[in-house]
Design a protein around this motif. Structure first.
Motif, short mmCIF file in Angstrom:
data_model
loop_
_atom_site.label_atom_id
_atom_site.label_comp_id
_atom_site.label_asym_id
_atom_site.label_seq_id
_atom_site.Cartn_x
_atom_site.Cartn_y
_atom_site.Cartn_z
N GLN A 234 -29.33 -41.73 33.25
CA GLN A 234 -29.99 -40.56 32.69
C GLN A 234 -29.91 -40.49 31.16
OE1 GLN A 234 -31.55 -37.76 34.53
NE2 GLN A 234 -31.64 -39.51 35.91
N GLY A 235 -29.12 -41.36 30.55
CA GLY A 235 -28.88 -41.26 29.11
C GLY A 235 -28.08 -40.01 28.78
N ALA A 236 -27.09 -39.70 29.63
CA ALA A 236 -26.33 -38.46 29.48
C ALA A 236 -24.92 -38.72 28.97
CB ALA A 236 -26.26 -37.73 30.83
N ASP A 237 -24.45 -37.84 28.11
CA ASP A 237 -23.05 -37.87 27.68
C ASP A 237 -22.15 -37.46 28.85
OD1 ASP A 237 -23.72 -38.45 24.97
OD2 ASP A 237 -24.15 -36.32 24.64
N ILE A 238 -20.94 -38.01 28.88
CA ILE A 238 -19.95 -37.64 29.88
C ILE A 238 -18.84 -36.87 29.17
CG2 ILE A 238 -18.35 -38.45 31.64
CD1 ILE A 238 -21.30 -39.01 32.24
N ILE A 239 -18.63 -35.62 29.59
CA ILE A 239 -17.68 -34.74 28.93
C ILE A 239 -16.53 -34.45 29.90
CG2 ILE A 239 -17.41 -32.66 27.57
CD1 ILE A 239 -19.73 -34.44 26.65
N GLY A 240 -15.33 -34.84 29.53
CA GLY A 240 -14.16 -34.62 30.37
C GLY A 240 -13.32 -33.47 29.85
N TYR A 241 -12.84 -32.62 30.76
CA TYR A 241 -11.97 -31.50 30.40
C TYR A 241 -10.65 -31.62 31.17
CZ TYR A 241 -16.13 -29.24 28.45
OH TYR A 241 -17.26 -28.93 27.72
N HIS A 242 -9.56 -31.71 30.43
CA HIS A 242 -8.25 -31.63 31.07
C HIS A 242 -7.68 -30.25 30.81
CE1 HIS A 242 -4.36 -32.78 32.61
NE2 HIS A 242 -3.79 -32.30 31.52
N VAL A 243 -7.29 -29.56 31.89
CA VAL A 243 -6.77 -28.21 31.76
C VAL A 243 -5.26 -28.26 31.52
CG1 VAL A 243 -6.55 -25.95 32.83
CG2 VAL A 243 -8.57 -27.35 33.29
N LYS A 244 -4.85 -27.74 30.38
CA LYS A 244 -3.43 -27.72 30.02
C LYS A 244 -2.88 -26.32 30.27
CE LYS A 244 -0.40 -28.43 26.01
NZ LYS A 244 -0.37 -28.82 24.58
N PRO A 245 -1.85 -26.19 31.12
CA PRO A 245 -1.35 -24.86 31.48
C PRO A 245 -0.23 -24.38 30.58
CG PRO A 245 -0.25 -26.49 32.79
CD PRO A 245 -1.19 -27.26 31.88
N SER A 246 0.04 -23.11 30.66
CA SER A 246 1.30 -22.60 30.17
C SER A 246 2.30 -22.71 31.32
CB SER A 246 1.16 -21.14 29.71
OG SER A 246 0.79 -20.33 30.81
N LYS A 247 3.58 -22.72 31.04
CA LYS A 247 4.58 -22.97 32.07
C LYS A 247 4.60 -21.89 33.14
CE LYS A 247 7.81 -23.40 28.98
NZ LYS A 247 9.14 -23.57 28.33
#
Length: 287
Positions: free
Chosen positions: A28-41
């Motif tokens: 598709q000619g699409a960018d791939i965007i990754g999100y890593h969720v960083k929590p509070s303790k």
């Protein structure tokens, strides 16, 4: 389609989803965007009262471990994303690329997983998630539900194992509902790549939208070869799954939670069936 988003964690199912996303993105000619969720303790997953009907407690601890475990999860997630970007010849960047040269962009977000796609979903054209494990998988389940209910964006739901996502033959579960209509409009570029598109209605159409035959005429105006069929079936989810298998379709398009999530959880529905019993790739949209 210019932007495909995923939640990233160093797991086998995420690796399978990333491979599928990069292959689809390249076509598709699409960018791939990754999100890593960083929590509070102290972060916990907050659930609304309706979840109690599904046998869930009001709040669960989503992450265990201290700062070291959180940092390790972040490093491993980024490592997985960057390794697969290299495998698929996607340059790493912090900016969007072009259809001719799409980029891979890794982000870290701090907060609750169930809030991720409410905030970032509308920024993308497609979200890719894996079905959560039947045992555990609470965080993955929260992310999947967030994508389906809060993102206002089509969601490609994949099995946990590696699977080939092919848009050559497509089935659209059609009931004349708003979600199916909006989904078709938002994914015309994918449908135009298919050699065969079938609108499938189980029983009598109950939605207020156009008939399946009228929708095939609309699709034909966009150069999409489409046909419509109606079948009988007491369990719509099973009936749809059988047609997909018989037609050897590579993708199913379907509205999500059109009857309401809690009603589907309690009484059963197509969305819950496809999430919990099926392993086929499905593109869903909830409106």
């Amino acid at each position: 389609m210019r932007s495909i988003a995923l939640a990233i964690a160093d797991t086998k199912e995420c690796e399978a989803a990333l491979n599928a996303a990069f292959k689809l993105g390249r076509s598709q000619g699409a960018d791939i965007i990754g999100y890593h969720v960083k929590p509070s303790k102290e972060m916990t997953l907050q659930l609304n009262r309706g979840e109690l009907w599904a046998g869930a407690a009001m709040a669960f601890p989503v992450w265990t471990g201290g700062d070291e475990a959180i940092k390790k999860a972040e490093i491993n997630a980024q490592g997985l994303f960057e390794r697969l970007a290299s495998v698929h010849n996607y340059p790493l960047s912090d900016k969007h690329g072009s259809p001719e040269n799409p980029h891979a962009i890794f982000n870290i977000r701090e907060g609750a997983p169930e809030k991720l796609f409410a905030s970032v979903g509308p920024l993308h054209d497609l979200i890719v998630v894996s079905r959560p494990s039947k045992k555990g998988g609470l965080t993955a389940h929260a992310i999947m539900v967030s994508a389906l209910l809060d993102a206002s964006t089509p969601v490609l739901l994949l099995p946990q194992e590696k699977v080939k996502v092919s848009g050559e033959r497509v089935i659209i579960a059609w009931n004349g509902g708003q979600a199916e209509s909006v989904l078709i409009h938002q994914t015309l570029n994918l449908l135009q790549l298919a050699s065969k598109v079938t609108l499938l209605t189980v029983g009598k159409q109950t939605g207020k939208g156009p008939s399946a035959n009228d929708m095939t005429k609309y699709l034909s105006s966009h150069g999409i070869k489409a046909s419509a069929i109606t079948i009988k079936g007491n369990n719509a989810g099973k009936a749809i799954e059988k047609v997909v298998q018989d037609e050897k379709a590579g993708l199913l398009f379907c509205g999500a939670y059109s009857r309401g999530r809690m009603r589907e959880i309690i009484l059963g529905g197509v969305t819950e069936y496809l999430i919990t019993h099926s392993s086929m790739p499905v593109i869903m949209l909830h409106v």
